[in-house]
Design a protein around this motif. Structure first.
Motif, PDB file in Angstrom:
ATOM      1  N   ASN A   1       0.904  -1.208   0.001  1.00  0.00           N
ATOM      2  CA  ASN A   1       0.056  -0.052   0.093  1.00  0.00           C
ATOM      3  C   ASN A   1       0.664   1.129   0.051  1.00  0.00           C
ATOM      4  O   ASN A   1       1.871   1.335   0.895  1.00  0.00           O
ATOM      5  CB  ASN A   1      -0.983   0.048   1.217  1.00  0.00           C
ATOM      6  N   LYS A   2       0.635   2.087  -1.034  1.00  0.00           N
ATOM      7  CA  LYS A   2       1.362   3.503  -0.931  1.00  0.00           C
ATOM      8  C   LYS A   2       1.047   4.252   0.289  1.00  0.00           C
ATOM      9  O   LYS A   2       1.781   4.797   0.780  1.00  0.00           O
ATOM     10  CB  LYS A   2       0.902   4.285  -2.371  1.00  0.00           C
TER      11      LYS A   2
ATOM     12  N   ALA B   1      -1.278   1.641  -9.179  1.00  0.00           N
ATOM     13  CA  ALA B   1      -1.374   2.834  -8.561  1.00  0.00           C
ATOM     14  C   ALA B   1      -2.810   3.100  -8.175  1.00  0.00           C
ATOM     15  O   ALA B   1      -3.191   3.625  -7.341  1.00  0.00           O
ATOM     16  CB  ALA B   1      -0.703   3.791  -9.735  1.00  0.00           C
ATOM     17  N   GLU B   2      -3.580   2.929  -9.252  1.00  0.00           N
ATOM     18  CA  GLU B   2      -5.151   3.241  -9.001  1.00  0.00           C
ATOM     19  C   GLU B   2      -5.615   2.265  -8.024  1.00  0.00           C
ATOM     20  O   GLU B   2      -6.934   2.565  -7.400  1.00  0.00           O
ATOM     21  CB  GLU B   2      -6.022   2.593 -10.405  1.00  0.00           C
ATOM     22  N   GLN B   3      -4.997   1.137  -7.309  1.00  0.00           N
ATOM     23  CA  GLN B   3      -5.515   0.480  -6.155  1.00  0.00           C
ATOM     24  C   GLN B   3      -4.555   0.778  -5.210  1.00  0.00           C
ATOM     25  O   GLN B   3      -4.620  -0.085  -4.038  1.00  0.00           O
ATOM     26  CB  GLN B   3      -5.084  -1.088  -6.432  1.00  0.00           C
ATOM     27  N   ASN B   4      -3.957   1.928  -4.994  1.00  0.00           N
ATOM     28  CA  ASN B   4      -3.167   2.371  -3.648  1.00  0.00           C
ATOM     29  C   ASN B   4      -1.949   1.298  -3.617  1.00  0.00           C
ATOM     30  O   ASN B   4      -1.558   1.148  -2.483  1.00  0.00           O
ATOM     31  CB  ASN B   4      -4.007   2.571  -2.783  1.00  0.00           C
TER      32      ASN B   4
ATOM     33  N   GLY C   1      -1.942  -1.946 -13.351  1.00  0.00           N
ATOM     34  CA  GLY C   1      -2.834  -1.147 -12.741  1.00  0.00           C
ATOM     35  C   GLY C   1      -2.808  -0.980 -11.358  1.00  0.00           C
ATOM     36  O   GLY C   1      -3.939  -0.777 -10.482  1.00  0.00           O
TER      37      GLY C   1
ATOM     38  N   ASP D   1       3.900  -1.494 -12.542  1.00  0.00           N
ATOM     39  CA  ASP D   1       2.694  -0.578 -11.694  1.00  0.00           C
ATOM     40  C   ASP D   1       1.631  -0.547 -12.976  1.00  0.00           C
ATOM     41  O   ASP D   1       0.403  -0.648 -12.759  1.00  0.00           O
ATOM     42  CB  ASP D   1       3.253   0.378 -10.847  1.00  0.00           C
ATOM     43  N   ALA D   2       2.308   0.252 -13.969  1.00  0.00           N
ATOM     44  CA  ALA D   2       1.531   0.681 -15.120  1.00  0.00           C
ATOM     45  C   ALA D   2       0.754  -0.855 -15.831  1.00  0.00           C
ATOM     46  O   ALA D   2      -0.543  -0.618 -15.994  1.00  0.00           O
ATOM     47  CB  ALA D   2       2.170   1.124 -16.176  1.00  0.00           C
TER      48      ALA D   2
END
Lengths: 208, 208
Positions: free
Chosen positions: A81-82, A169-172, A167, A163-164
Motif C-alpha cells: 500500500n502506498k 497505482a489506481e489500487q493504492n 494498474g 505498476d502501469a
C-alpha cells in the motif's frame, strides 16, 4: 529433508523449465504467505498471482526481461500500500473484533496506535508497508523450499512499468518484489550446480 | 505438523516464560537465517544474538520496554549496513571466487552491478539493506515455527537507543528489527488463545 536441507537445496533459479507447479503446492505456499506476520498485523499489501501467458509476455517485454517471467509456473508480485488509510485501519479493527468476538471499544487503544501511521505521508507509509512485504516474501521462500518448488526472488525490474501494466497505482499499491515459482532447468542454468555463497556464521552473527 | 500447521500455531508472543531454547534449535534457526537469500546475495547486515542478562536489562530499560526482552531465551537484533562499501563488495566477490573456484575476472560483470549501490548515499543504501533483513526475519520466523519455538518480531523499539547500547553505528550498522526466541507463558498472555486474524485469501491475493 529438513528445512535446512531444503534451504540449501534452493537457489535463485535463473532458468525454469515451464513445468506447472501442482495447485495444492501453490495453495500451501500462498497460505504460508497469508499467515506471515506483519507489523501490527495490518498486512498492508496484496500479492498478484499471475499465470496468464499474455500478461507475462507483457511484463517480460515491458518491465522485467528475465526468462523466469515466462518460464515460471506462477509469477507473484508483492505490492505494498502506498498510503495507509483510516478506512483500512477501521476494516482491520473490525476484522479483529469479529474474529475474536470482542466489542469494538475494547480495541480503541490498539486502534489509536495507528494514528501516527495514518498521519504519515505516502513516502513514509510505503517505506513501512514495503518492508512488511519482505517478511511475507521470506516466509513464502521458506514454504516454497519446503514444497521443493524452485523460487526466485527479484528486485531487478522497473516498478514503474510493472505498476502501469498491472494498474497498481489506481489500487493504492506499488510493486516491491517479484517471486517466480516453478522448476529449475538445470541443464541451462549455470547456477544450478554452483555452491551456495553465504557469510560464515562467524561473519554474520555477533554473540553477546 | 506441517509448516502451515506450525505457522498457525505461532503468534507474536507477548509474554514468555524464561525457559531456555535448546542450543541445537537455536543453531538451526540461525542457520536458516544465514541461508536466507538477499538481493545480489550480499547479506548487507549482521544479526546480534543476545543471551547476556545484564545487556537485556539495559535494552529493556533503555530501548524497548517489552517483557519478552527479559523473558525470552535469546534476543536477536537484525542490524543492516548503513553504507554499502566497495571493500565489502570486493570481499563478497572474493568469497564467490573462492567458493566456486572461479577466476576473479570472471566476476567483473557481476561486480560492476554494484557500482550504483556503492555510489548511493547512506539513506539509499540503508533503505535497501534494511529491506533485505526482513527476508531473513521471515525465514527465521518460519524456521522458529518449524522448531516449535515461539518468536516475536518487533519494530517497537528506539533504534537510536538500541544502536547506542550495542555500539552499532561504529560498525556501520543500524538496528532494523528484533526477534525474541523463547516459549510462551500462555497463562499470562491473552494472545496465546486468541484466534489469528489475517486477511482472507480473496482479500490478499489478486489472481490473473
Amino acid at each position: 529433508m529438513s528445512l535446512i536441507d531444503k534451504l540449501n537445496w534452493r537457489y535463485a533459479t535463473k532458468r525454469m523449465n515451464g513445468t506447472k507447479v501442482p495447485q495444492e503446492k501453490v495453495d500451501r505456499i500462498l497460505e504460508a504467505i497469508r499467515l506471515a506476520p506483519t507489523s501490527f498485523g495490518l498486512q498492508g499489501f496484496k500479492v498478484i498471482v499471475i499465470e496468464d501467458e499474455a500478461l507475462r509476455e507483457q511484463i517480460f517485454n515491458g518491465a522485467c526481461q528475465q526468462p523466469q517471467i515466462k518460464e515460471a509456473s506462477h509469477v507473484l508480485v508483492f505490492a505494498a500500500n502506498k498510503k495507509v488509510t483510516q478506512e483500512q485501519v477501521n476494516e482491520y479493527i473490525q476484522d479483529i473484533a469479529t474474529t475474536r468476538n470482542m466489542p469494538l471499544e475494547a480495541l480503541d487503544g490498539f486502534k489509536g496506535m495507528f494514528a501516527g501511521v495514518v498521519a504519515g505521508d505516502e513516502q513514509q507509509n510505503f517505506g513501512w508497508t514495503a518492508r512488511q512485504t519482505y517478511i511475507a516474501l521470506g516466509v513464502g521462500l521458506a514454504a516454497a523450499a519446503e514444497e521443493e518448488v524452485d523460487a526466485t526472488p527479484m528486485e531487478g525490474f522497473s516498478a514503474e512499468a510493472l505498476d502501469a501494466i498491472l494498474g497498481l497505482a489506481e489500487q493504492n499499491l506499488g510493486s516491491v518484489s517479484v517471486l517466480t515459482l516453478g522448476y529449475r532447468d538445470a541443464a541451462n542454468d549455470y547456477l544450478a550446480s554452483a555452491p551456495k555463497v553465504r557469510k560464515s556464521k562467524e561473519n554474520l552473527f555477533i554473540l553477546k
